[in-house]
Scaffold this motif. Structure first.
Motif, PDB file in Angstrom:
ATOM      1  N   TRP A  36       0.820  -1.211   0.000  1.00  0.00           N
ATOM      2  CA  TRP A  36       0.000   0.000   0.000  1.00  0.00           C
ATOM      3  C   TRP A  36       0.855   1.263   0.000  1.00  0.00           C
ATOM      4  O   TRP A  36       0.424   2.306  -0.477  1.00  0.00           O
ATOM      5  N   LYS A  37       2.060   1.162   0.524  1.00  0.00           N
ATOM      6  CA  LYS A  37       2.956   2.326   0.446  1.00  0.00           C
ATOM      7  C   LYS A  37       3.272   2.623  -1.019  1.00  0.00           C
ATOM      8  O   LYS A  37       3.304   3.791  -1.447  1.00  0.00           O
ATOM      9  N   ALA A  38       3.469   1.572  -1.810  1.00  0.00           N
ATOM     10  CA  ALA A  38       3.724   1.745  -3.242  1.00  0.00           C
ATOM     11  C   ALA A  38       2.474   2.281  -3.951  1.00  0.00           C
ATOM     12  O   ALA A  38       2.554   3.175  -4.802  1.00  0.00           O
ATOM     13  N   LEU A  39       1.303   1.753  -3.572  1.00  0.00           N
ATOM     14  CA  LEU A  39       0.059   2.209  -4.195  1.00  0.00           C
ATOM     15  C   LEU A  39      -0.248   3.659  -3.825  1.00  0.00           C
ATOM     16  O   LEU A  39      -0.858   4.390  -4.611  1.00  0.00           O
ATOM     17  N   TYR A  40       0.179   4.057  -2.651  1.00  0.00           N
ATOM     18  CA  TYR A  40       0.024   5.458  -2.234  1.00  0.00           C
ATOM     19  C   TYR A  40       0.737   6.368  -3.234  1.00  0.00           C
ATOM     20  O   TYR A  40       0.206   7.409  -3.645  1.00  0.00           O
ATOM     21  N   TYR A  41       1.924   5.955  -3.649  1.00  0.00           N
ATOM     22  CA  TYR A  41       2.676   6.763  -4.617  1.00  0.00           C
ATOM     23  C   TYR A  41       2.154   6.575  -6.036  1.00  0.00           C
ATOM     24  O   TYR A  41       2.357   7.442  -6.895  1.00  0.00           O
ATOM     25  N   THR A  42       1.488   5.462  -6.285  1.00  0.00           N
ATOM     26  CA  THR A  42       0.819   5.308  -7.575  1.00  0.00           C
ATOM     27  C   THR A  42      -0.205   6.429  -7.734  1.00  0.00           C
ATOM     28  O   THR A  42      -0.350   7.021  -8.799  1.00  0.00           O
ATOM     29  N   MET A  43      -0.909   6.712  -6.640  1.00  0.00           N
ATOM     30  CA  MET A  43      -1.880   7.809  -6.649  1.00  0.00           C
ATOM     31  C   MET A  43      -1.175   9.156  -6.665  1.00  0.00           C
ATOM     32  O   MET A  43      -1.631  10.099  -7.319  1.00  0.00           O
ATOM     33  N   TRP A  44      -0.072   9.248  -5.968  1.00  0.00           N
ATOM     34  CA  TRP A  44       0.678  10.508  -5.860  1.00  0.00           C
ATOM     35  C   TRP A  44       1.070  11.028  -7.252  1.00  0.00           C
ATOM     36  O   TRP A  44       0.968  12.223  -7.539  1.00  0.00           O
ATOM     37  N   PHE A  45       1.530  10.129  -8.107  1.00  0.00           N
ATOM     38  CA  PHE A  45       2.012  10.534  -9.432  1.00  0.00           C
ATOM     39  C   PHE A  45       0.901  10.618 -10.476  1.00  0.00           C
ATOM     40  O   PHE A  45       1.173  10.908 -11.642  1.00  0.00           O
ATOM     41  N   SER A  46      -0.328  10.337 -10.067  1.00  0.00           N
ATOM     42  CA  SER A  46      -1.451  10.429 -10.997  1.00  0.00           C
ATOM     43  C   SER A  46      -1.930  11.875 -11.072  1.00  0.00           C
ATOM     44  O   SER A  46      -2.389  12.442 -10.084  1.00  0.00           O
ATOM     45  N   ASP A  47      -1.803  12.482 -12.254  1.00  0.00           N
ATOM     46  CA  ASP A  47      -2.154  13.891 -12.434  1.00  0.00           C
ATOM     47  C   ASP A  47      -3.406  14.045 -13.300  1.00  0.00           C
ATOM     48  O   ASP A  47      -3.783  13.133 -14.031  1.00  0.00           O
ATOM     49  N   ARG A  48      -4.018  15.211 -13.187  1.00  0.00           N
ATOM     50  CA  ARG A  48      -5.219  15.609 -13.920  1.00  0.00           C
ATOM     51  C   ARG A  48      -6.455  14.859 -13.410  1.00  0.00           C
ATOM     52  O   ARG A  48      -6.363  13.675 -13.058  1.00  0.00           O
ATOM     53  N   PRO A  49      -7.584  15.547 -13.369  1.00  0.00           N
ATOM     54  CA  PRO A  49      -8.803  14.996 -12.739  1.00  0.00           C
ATOM     55  C   PRO A  49      -9.253  13.634 -13.262  1.00  0.00           C
ATOM     56  O   PRO A  49      -9.519  12.728 -12.462  1.00  0.00           O
ATOM     57  N   ARG A  50      -9.359  13.465 -14.571  1.00  0.00           N
ATOM     58  CA  ARG A  50      -9.872  12.201 -15.121  1.00  0.00           C
ATOM     59  C   ARG A  50      -9.001  11.006 -14.747  1.00  0.00           C
ATOM     60  O   ARG A  50      -9.503  10.001 -14.244  1.00  0.00           O
ATOM     61  N   PRO A  51      -7.680  11.075 -14.991  1.00  0.00           N
ATOM     62  CA  PRO A  51      -6.818   9.952 -14.584  1.00  0.00           C
ATOM     63  C   PRO A  51      -6.858   9.697 -13.074  1.00  0.00           C
ATOM     64  O   PRO A  51      -6.788   8.554 -12.641  1.00  0.00           O
ATOM     65  N   GLN A  52      -6.987  10.768 -12.296  1.00  0.00           N
ATOM     66  CA  GLN A  52      -7.058  10.602 -10.834  1.00  0.00           C
ATOM     67  C   GLN A  52      -8.326   9.860 -10.433  1.00  0.00           C
ATOM     68  O   GLN A  52      -8.294   8.983  -9.567  1.00  0.00           O
ATOM     69  N   GLN A  53      -9.450  10.203 -11.060  1.00  0.00           N
ATOM     70  CA  GLN A  53     -10.713   9.509 -10.773  1.00  0.00           C
ATOM     71  C   GLN A  53     -10.611   8.033 -11.144  1.00  0.00           C
ATOM     72  O   GLN A  53     -11.057   7.156 -10.393  1.00  0.00           O
ATOM     73  N   LYS A  54     -10.007   7.789 -12.303  1.00  0.00           N
ATOM     74  CA  LYS A  54      -9.845   6.403 -12.760  1.00  0.00           C
ATOM     75  C   LYS A  54      -8.939   5.624 -11.807  1.00  0.00           C
ATOM     76  O   LYS A  54      -9.246   4.484 -11.438  1.00  0.00           O
ATOM     77  N   MET A  55      -7.840   6.248 -11.393  1.00  0.00           N
ATOM     78  CA  MET A  55      -6.896   5.572 -10.508  1.00  0.00           C
ATOM     79  C   MET A  55      -7.526   5.285  -9.150  1.00  0.00           C
ATOM     80  O   MET A  55      -7.358   4.195  -8.592  1.00  0.00           O
ATOM     81  N   ALA A  56      -8.241   6.252  -8.600  1.00  0.00           N
ATOM     82  CA  ALA A  56      -8.907   6.049  -7.304  1.00  0.00           C
ATOM     83  C   ALA A  56      -9.894   4.890  -7.390  1.00  0.00           C
ATOM     84  O   ALA A  56      -9.991   4.069  -6.475  1.00  0.00           O
ATOM     85  N   ARG A  57     -10.598   4.811  -8.498  1.00  0.00           N
ATOM     86  CA  ARG A  57     -11.565   3.727  -8.697  1.00  0.00           C
ATOM     87  C   ARG A  57     -10.837   2.381  -8.797  1.00  0.00           C
ATOM     88  O   ARG A  57     -11.249   1.396  -8.169  1.00  0.00           O
ATOM     89  N   GLN A  58      -9.764   2.336  -9.562  1.00  0.00           N
ATOM     90  CA  GLN A  58      -9.018   1.080  -9.745  1.00  0.00           C
ATOM     91  C   GLN A  58      -8.421   0.590  -8.433  1.00  0.00           C
ATOM     92  O   GLN A  58      -8.467  -0.606  -8.127  1.00  0.00           O
ATOM     93  N   LEU A  59      -7.863   1.508  -7.663  1.00  0.00           N
ATOM     94  CA  LEU A  59      -7.261   1.118  -6.383  1.00  0.00           C
ATOM     95  C   LEU A  59      -8.332   0.641  -5.403  1.00  0.00           C
ATOM     96  O   LEU A  59      -8.121  -0.328  -4.676  1.00  0.00           O
ATOM     97  N   GLY A  60      -9.458   1.313  -5.404  1.00  0.00           N
ATOM     98  CA  GLY A  60     -10.544   0.885  -4.528  1.00  0.00           C
ATOM     99  C   GLY A  60     -11.071  -0.491  -4.906  1.00  0.00           C
ATOM    100  O   GLY A  60     -11.356  -1.323  -4.029  1.00  0.00           O
ATOM    101  N   GLU A  61     -11.171  -0.743  -6.194  1.00  0.00           N
ATOM    102  CA  GLU A  61     -11.733  -2.008  -6.663  1.00  0.00           C
ATOM    103  C   GLU A  61     -10.810  -3.195  -6.444  1.00  0.00           C
ATOM    104  O   GLU A  61     -11.226  -4.342  -6.637  1.00  0.00           O
ATOM    105  N   LEU A  62      -9.583  -2.945  -6.029  1.00  0.00           N
ATOM    106  CA  LEU A  62      -8.689  -4.058  -5.689  1.00  0.00           C
ATOM    107  C   LEU A  62      -9.290  -4.901  -4.569  1.00  0.00           C
ATOM    108  O   LEU A  62      -9.073  -6.114  -4.498  1.00  0.00           O
ATOM    109  N   TYR A  63     -10.060  -4.256  -3.684  1.00  0.00           N
ATOM    110  CA  TYR A  63     -10.679  -4.994  -2.569  1.00  0.00           C
ATOM    111  C   TYR A  63     -11.745  -5.966  -3.053  1.00  0.00           C
ATOM    112  O   TYR A  63     -11.984  -7.001  -2.432  1.00  0.00           O
ATOM    113  N   SER A  64     -12.378  -5.614  -4.162  1.00  0.00           N
ATOM    114  CA  SER A  64     -13.432  -6.481  -4.692  1.00  0.00           C
ATOM    115  C   SER A  64     -12.873  -7.788  -5.252  1.00  0.00           C
ATOM    116  O   SER A  64     -13.626  -8.753  -5.422  1.00  0.00           O
ATOM    117  N   LEU A  65     -11.577  -7.811  -5.533  1.00  0.00           N
ATOM    118  CA  LEU A  65     -10.965  -9.023  -6.071  1.00  0.00           C
ATOM    119  C   LEU A  65     -11.117 -10.192  -5.112  1.00  0.00           C
ATOM    120  O   LEU A  65     -11.242 -11.339  -5.533  1.00  0.00           O
TER     121      LEU A  65
END
Length: 282
Positions: A46-75
């Motif tokens: 999760w420390k690595a995933l935290y930085y995955t989000m950190w380097f995600s820029d611009r609103p659309r990619p950020q929304q997509k990334m937040a969704r993808q990271l959240g959906e990891l729990y659904s796996l």
């Protein structure tokens, strides 16, 4: 997961590298060897995933990334027996993954600057929703829900500890009922859903079949604990417990006793705010 390059790729500042690593991660997360890993491995992830989000820029990619990271729990809902009354390997992995997120976000919250705060608030919302969604997938297994409340929420974000920055419990107070309603109504904040439930009475009946009251109890306990900051206690009272949906959903009863308790607590709070009378001697 102990392979350092894999961790580095998730936190790479190259978007293509991050996306490929995130795609590969999905298989790793639900593999039996990783699910049996110790808590420290989940925290490194999760420390690595935290930085995955950190380097995600611009609103659309950020929304997509937040969704993808959240959906990891659904796996974790795609493996194991979702109807089992026992705590499964998937459940234990899910809990470790949950604890890892809250520990990392709690430790890193102070380092999030105001330019990045919005995307981490969104990440927190998406992660919390998907954690609830997994519990729903497990048909709100009583033991699992209790473990999630005690070993995850009360352990870190809602522990009442002064070490947890107020912004985290504040945001959970703000989103709890909205995300719970979104969960049972099948509403999606980003896409249209054909089978979305919009009838208020039907939503209320669906909520009554969930353990929302157990989650509300976390906040009522925090409100009664005078070691917890006054800001959090006031926000719980004003922004959560006063929400009319709680009554219509049957998550909190309105009785004469609760009304009297509210008056007593208000008197105590007012007494705290009053300046002490100046002592003029004998």
């Amino acid at each position: 997961m102990e392979n350092a390059p894999f961790i580095k790729q998730l936190s790479s500042n190259n978007r293509v590298v991050r996306e490929k690593s995130l795609e590969a991660l999905q298989k790793v997360l639900v593999s039996e060897p990783f699910m049996k890993s110790k808590q420290a491995q989940y925290e490194k992830l999760w420390k690595a995933l935290y930085y995955t989000m950190w380097f995600s820029d611009r609103p659309r990619p950020q929304q997509k990334m937040a969704r993808q990271l959240g959906e990891l729990y659904s796996l974790y809902g795609t493996v194991g027996d979702n109807k089992s009354d026992d705590i499964t390997l998937s459940d234990r992995a899910f809990l470790k993954f949950c604890r890892a997120f809250w520990k990392v976000i709690t430790l890193e919250w102070f380092n999030i600057d105001r330019y990045r705060m919005d995307k981490y608030l969104l990440l927190l919302r998406r992660v919390f929703f998907n954690q609830l969604k997994y519990l729903q997938t497990r048909q709100w297994n009583e033991e699992l829900v209790e473990m999630y409340i005690t070993k995850v929420l009360k352990h870190s974000p809602l522990s009442g500890s002064a070490k947890v920055y107020n912004g985290i419990p504040f945001h959970l107070i703000d989103i709890l009922l909205d995300e719970w309603e979104r969960l049972v109504s099948k509403r999606d904040d980003e896409f249209e859903v054909e089978d979305e439930i919009t009838d208020a009475e039907e939503i209320a009946n669906l909520v009554k079949e969930t353990p929302l009251s157990q989650f509300i109890e976390i906040f009522t306990d925090l409100r009664k604990d005078y070691i917890v900051s006054k800001g959090i206690r006031n926000k719980i009272k004003e922004d959560l417990l006063s929400d009319e949906r709680l009554v219509s959903w049957g998550a909190i009863p309105v009785t004469e006793e609760t009304a009297e308790n509210d008056e007593e607590e208000q008197e105590e709070e007012n007494a705290e705010d009053e300046p002490e009378a100046e002592w003029k001697g004998f």
